[in-house]
Design a protein around this motif. Structure first.
Motif, PDB file in Angstrom:
ATOM      1  N   GLU A  88      -6.139  -6.939   3.476  1.00 16.41           N
ATOM      2  CA  GLU A  88      -4.755  -7.164   3.061  1.00 16.41           C
ATOM      3  C   GLU A  88      -4.490  -8.557   2.509  1.00 16.41           C
ATOM      4  OE1 GLU A  88      -2.800  -6.044   6.670  1.00 16.41           O
ATOM      5  OE2 GLU A  88      -3.075  -3.901   6.273  1.00 16.41           O
ATOM      6  N   TRP A  89      -5.475  -9.467   2.599  1.00 14.34           N
ATOM      7  CA  TRP A  89      -5.261 -10.821   2.106  1.00 14.34           C
ATOM      8  C   TRP A  89      -5.089 -10.770   0.590  1.00 14.34           C
ATOM      9  CZ3 TRP A  89      -8.416 -14.684  -0.505  1.00 14.34           C
ATOM     10  CH2 TRP A  89      -7.839 -15.947  -0.469  1.00 14.34           C
ATOM     11  N   PRO A  90      -3.995 -11.321   0.050  1.00  9.76           N
ATOM     12  CA  PRO A  90      -3.710 -11.219  -1.383  1.00  9.76           C
ATOM     13  C   PRO A  90      -4.795 -11.795  -2.287  1.00  9.76           C
ATOM     14  CG  PRO A  90      -1.815 -12.112  -0.201  1.00  9.76           C
ATOM     15  CD  PRO A  90      -2.939 -12.029   0.782  1.00  9.76           C
ATOM     16  N   GLY A  91      -5.523 -12.778  -1.830  1.00  7.70           N
ATOM     17  CA  GLY A  91      -6.547 -13.403  -2.654  1.00  7.70           C
ATOM     18  C   GLY A  91      -7.671 -12.470  -3.055  1.00  7.70           C
ATOM     19  N   GLY A  93      -7.214  -9.207  -3.728  1.00  5.67           N
ATOM     20  CA  GLY A  93      -6.694  -8.256  -4.701  1.00  5.67           C
ATOM     21  C   GLY A  93      -6.902  -6.794  -4.356  1.00  5.67           C
ATOM     22  N   LEU A  94      -7.244  -6.490  -3.110  1.00  3.34           N
ATOM     23  CA  LEU A  94      -7.369  -5.090  -2.698  1.00  3.34           C
ATOM     24  C   LEU A  94      -5.989  -4.541  -2.370  1.00  3.34           C
ATOM     25  CD1 LEU A  94     -10.401  -5.168  -0.243  1.00  3.34           C
ATOM     26  CD2 LEU A  94     -10.365  -4.289  -2.573  1.00  3.34           C
ATOM     27  N   HIS A  95      -5.865  -3.249  -2.506  1.00  2.00           N
ATOM     28  CA  HIS A  95      -4.632  -2.583  -2.120  1.00  2.00           C
ATOM     29  C   HIS A  95      -4.946  -1.700  -0.931  1.00  2.00           C
ATOM     30  CE1 HIS A  95      -2.791  -3.980  -5.808  1.00  2.00           C
ATOM     31  NE2 HIS A  95      -3.886  -3.586  -6.426  1.00  2.00           N
ATOM     32  N   PRO A  96      -4.241  -1.888   0.183  1.00  2.00           N
ATOM     33  CA  PRO A  96      -4.511  -1.040   1.353  1.00  2.00           C
ATOM     34  C   PRO A  96      -4.276   0.427   1.013  1.00  2.00           C
ATOM     35  CG  PRO A  96      -3.114  -2.891   1.949  1.00  2.00           C
ATOM     36  CD  PRO A  96      -3.221  -2.884   0.450  1.00  2.00           C
ATOM     37  N   PHE A  97      -5.049   1.288   1.641  1.00  2.00           N
ATOM     38  CA  PHE A  97      -4.840   2.719   1.480  1.00  2.00           C
ATOM     39  C   PHE A  97      -3.594   3.068   2.290  1.00  2.00           C
ATOM     40  CE2 PHE A  97      -9.590   2.308   1.439  1.00  2.00           C
ATOM     41  CZ  PHE A  97      -9.707   2.402   0.065  1.00  2.00           C
ATOM     42  N   THR A  98      -2.577   3.593   1.650  1.00  2.00           N
ATOM     43  CA  THR A  98      -1.316   3.893   2.305  1.00  2.00           C
ATOM     44  C   THR A  98      -1.320   5.334   2.784  1.00  2.00           C
ATOM     45  OG1 THR A  98      -0.225   2.326   0.838  1.00  2.00           O
ATOM     46  CG2 THR A  98       1.185   3.858   2.039  1.00  2.00           C
ATOM     47  N   LYS A  99      -1.182   5.496   4.090  1.00  2.00           N
ATOM     48  CA  LYS A  99      -1.200   6.831   4.670  1.00  2.00           C
ATOM     49  C   LYS A  99       0.226   7.340   4.901  1.00  2.00           C
ATOM     50  CE  LYS A  99      -5.612   6.148   6.948  1.00  2.00           C
ATOM     51  NZ  LYS A  99      -5.916   4.809   6.539  1.00  2.00           N
ATOM     52  N   ILE A 105      -2.977  10.454   1.485  1.00  4.30           N
ATOM     53  CA  ILE A 105      -3.031   9.101   0.933  1.00  4.30           C
ATOM     54  C   ILE A 105      -2.122   9.020  -0.282  1.00  4.30           C
ATOM     55  CG2 ILE A 105      -4.550   7.320  -0.045  1.00  4.30           C
ATOM     56  CD1 ILE A 105      -5.238   8.084   2.834  1.00  4.30           C
ATOM     57  N   ASP A 106      -1.315   7.935  -0.355  1.00  6.33           N
ATOM     58  CA  ASP A 106      -0.506   7.693  -1.551  1.00  6.33           C
ATOM     59  C   ASP A 106      -1.412   7.329  -2.707  1.00  6.33           C
ATOM     60  OD1 ASP A 106       2.043   8.114  -0.658  1.00  6.33           O
ATOM     61  OD2 ASP A 106       2.520   5.994  -0.355  1.00  6.33           O
ATOM     62  N   ASP A 107      -1.076   7.769  -3.894  1.00  4.78           N
ATOM     63  CA  ASP A 107      -1.786   7.331  -5.086  1.00  4.78           C
ATOM     64  C   ASP A 107      -1.304   5.932  -5.409  1.00  4.78           C
ATOM     65  OD1 ASP A 107      -3.162   9.689  -5.420  1.00  4.78           O
ATOM     66  OD2 ASP A 107      -1.570  10.590  -6.621  1.00  4.78           O
ATOM     67  N   ALA A 108      -2.228   4.973  -5.413  1.00  9.74           N
ATOM     68  CA  ALA A 108      -1.862   3.588  -5.696  1.00  9.74           C
ATOM     69  C   ALA A 108      -1.762   3.382  -7.195  1.00  9.74           C
ATOM     70  CB  ALA A 108      -2.897   2.633  -5.112  1.00  9.74           C
ATOM     71  N   GLU A 109      -0.846   2.583  -7.588  1.00 11.60           N
ATOM     72  CA  GLU A 109      -0.698   2.209  -8.994  1.00 11.60           C
ATOM     73  C   GLU A 109      -1.634   1.043  -9.285  1.00 11.60           C
ATOM     74  OE1 GLU A 109       1.258   3.646 -11.330  1.00 11.60           O
ATOM     75  OE2 GLU A 109       1.656   5.153  -9.800  1.00 11.60           O
ATOM     76  N   PRO A 110      -2.120   0.922 -10.508  1.00  9.28           N
ATOM     77  CA  PRO A 110      -2.936  -0.236 -10.844  1.00  9.28           C
ATOM     78  C   PRO A 110      -2.160  -1.526 -10.610  1.00  9.28           C
ATOM     79  CG  PRO A 110      -3.005   1.408 -12.592  1.00  9.28           C
ATOM     80  CD  PRO A 110      -1.948   1.839 -11.619  1.00  9.28           C
ATOM     81  N   ILE A 116      -7.857  -1.398  -9.780  1.00  7.34           N
ATOM     82  CA  ILE A 116      -7.458  -0.150  -9.146  1.00  7.34           C
ATOM     83  C   ILE A 116      -8.303   0.013  -7.914  1.00  7.34           C
ATOM     84  CG2 ILE A 116      -7.326   2.357  -9.400  1.00  7.34           C
ATOM     85  CD1 ILE A 116      -7.189   1.903 -12.426  1.00  7.34           C
ATOM     86  N   ASP A 117      -7.684   0.336  -6.771  1.00  5.33           N
ATOM     87  CA  ASP A 117      -8.490   0.428  -5.571  1.00  5.33           C
ATOM     88  C   ASP A 117      -8.786   1.837  -5.114  1.00  5.33           C
ATOM     89  OD1 ASP A 117      -6.223   1.341  -4.273  1.00  5.33           O
ATOM     90  OD2 ASP A 117      -6.398  -0.064  -2.610  1.00  5.33           O
ATOM     91  N   ASP A 118      -8.203   2.842  -5.717  1.00  3.68           N
ATOM     92  CA  ASP A 118      -8.466   4.182  -5.205  1.00  3.68           C
ATOM     93  C   ASP A 118      -8.817   5.164  -6.300  1.00  3.68           C
ATOM     94  OD1 ASP A 118      -5.173   5.682  -4.824  1.00  3.68           O
ATOM     95  OD2 ASP A 118      -6.010   4.467  -6.404  1.00  3.68           O
ATOM     96  N   ALA A 119      -9.551   4.716  -7.291  1.00  3.96           N
ATOM     97  CA  ALA A 119      -9.932   5.598  -8.388  1.00  3.96           C
ATOM     98  C   ALA A 119     -10.836   6.706  -7.881  1.00  3.96           C
ATOM     99  CB  ALA A 119     -10.663   4.800  -9.465  1.00  3.96           C
ATOM    100  N   GLU A 120     -10.599   7.908  -8.346  1.00  2.00           N
ATOM    101  CA  GLU A 120     -11.430   9.051  -7.999  1.00  2.00           C
ATOM    102  C   GLU A 120     -12.734   8.986  -8.790  1.00  2.00           C
ATOM    103  OE1 GLU A 120     -10.983  11.606  -5.793  1.00  2.00           O
ATOM    104  OE2 GLU A 120      -9.293  10.424  -5.086  1.00  2.00           O
ATOM    105  N   PRO A 121     -13.815   9.463  -8.214  1.00  2.00           N
ATOM    106  CA  PRO A 121     -15.062   9.525  -8.977  1.00  2.00           C
ATOM    107  C   PRO A 121     -14.894  10.456 -10.176  1.00  2.00           C
ATOM    108  CG  PRO A 121     -15.440  10.002  -6.645  1.00  2.00           C
ATOM    109  CD  PRO A 121     -13.960   9.924  -6.849  1.00  2.00           C
TER     110      PRO A 121
END
Length: 134
Positions: A88-91, A93-99, A105-110, A116-121
């Motif tokens: 979660e540290w802003p430095g 640049g990760l986005h936590p997975f929101t449950k 899981i919420d789809d995270a916006e870029p 982007i932290d949750d791109a599908e394969p």
């Protein structure tokens, strides 16, 4: 396979275990959900015998990393991983997975920087565009 520390929070090594789960989060993101390293072992100076876990689309029907490649662990990573203060540290640049309450899981916006932290394969298992690993 659990994507979270198996140590009790009062254990002296718990913070190190949190850091290792953070590195799994980074690996998962940078491979666009295709892989991460687990089963860290070793001593104070050297980690050995890691297990590479891959998404089922990486090598359908072919066991490229041995019996320890628990593909379900990668498929379920976002549902199981609990982000720590490292994630979660802003430095970083990760986005936590929101449950959600139902466990989805919420789809995270870029992010503004395009990460982007949750791109599908990709359907072909290639992982889509090459991720920046810098």
């Amino acid at each position: 396979m659990d994507s979270n520390p198996l140590l009790n929070e009062s254990n002296h090594w718990y913070d190190l275990a949190l850091f290792f789960t953070f590195t799994q989060h980074v690996q998962y993101v940078k491979t666009r959900g295709l892989a991460f390293i687990s089963d860290y072992q070793g001593s104070f100076e050297l980690l050995t015998d890691p297990q590479i876990l891959t998404h089922p689309t990486v090598s359908p029907g072919v066991d490229i990393f041995g019996d320890g490649n628990m593909e379900a662990a990668v498929s379920e990573f976002e549902k199981q991983h609990i982000c720590s203060y490292y994630c979660e540290w802003p430095g970083f640049g990760l986005h936590p997975f929101t449950k959600q309450a139902d466990g989805s899981i919420d789809d995270a916006e870029p992010a503004a920087d395009g990460s982007i932290d949750d791109a599908e394969p990709a359907a072909d298992g290639s992982g889509g565009d090459d991720a920046d690993v810098s």
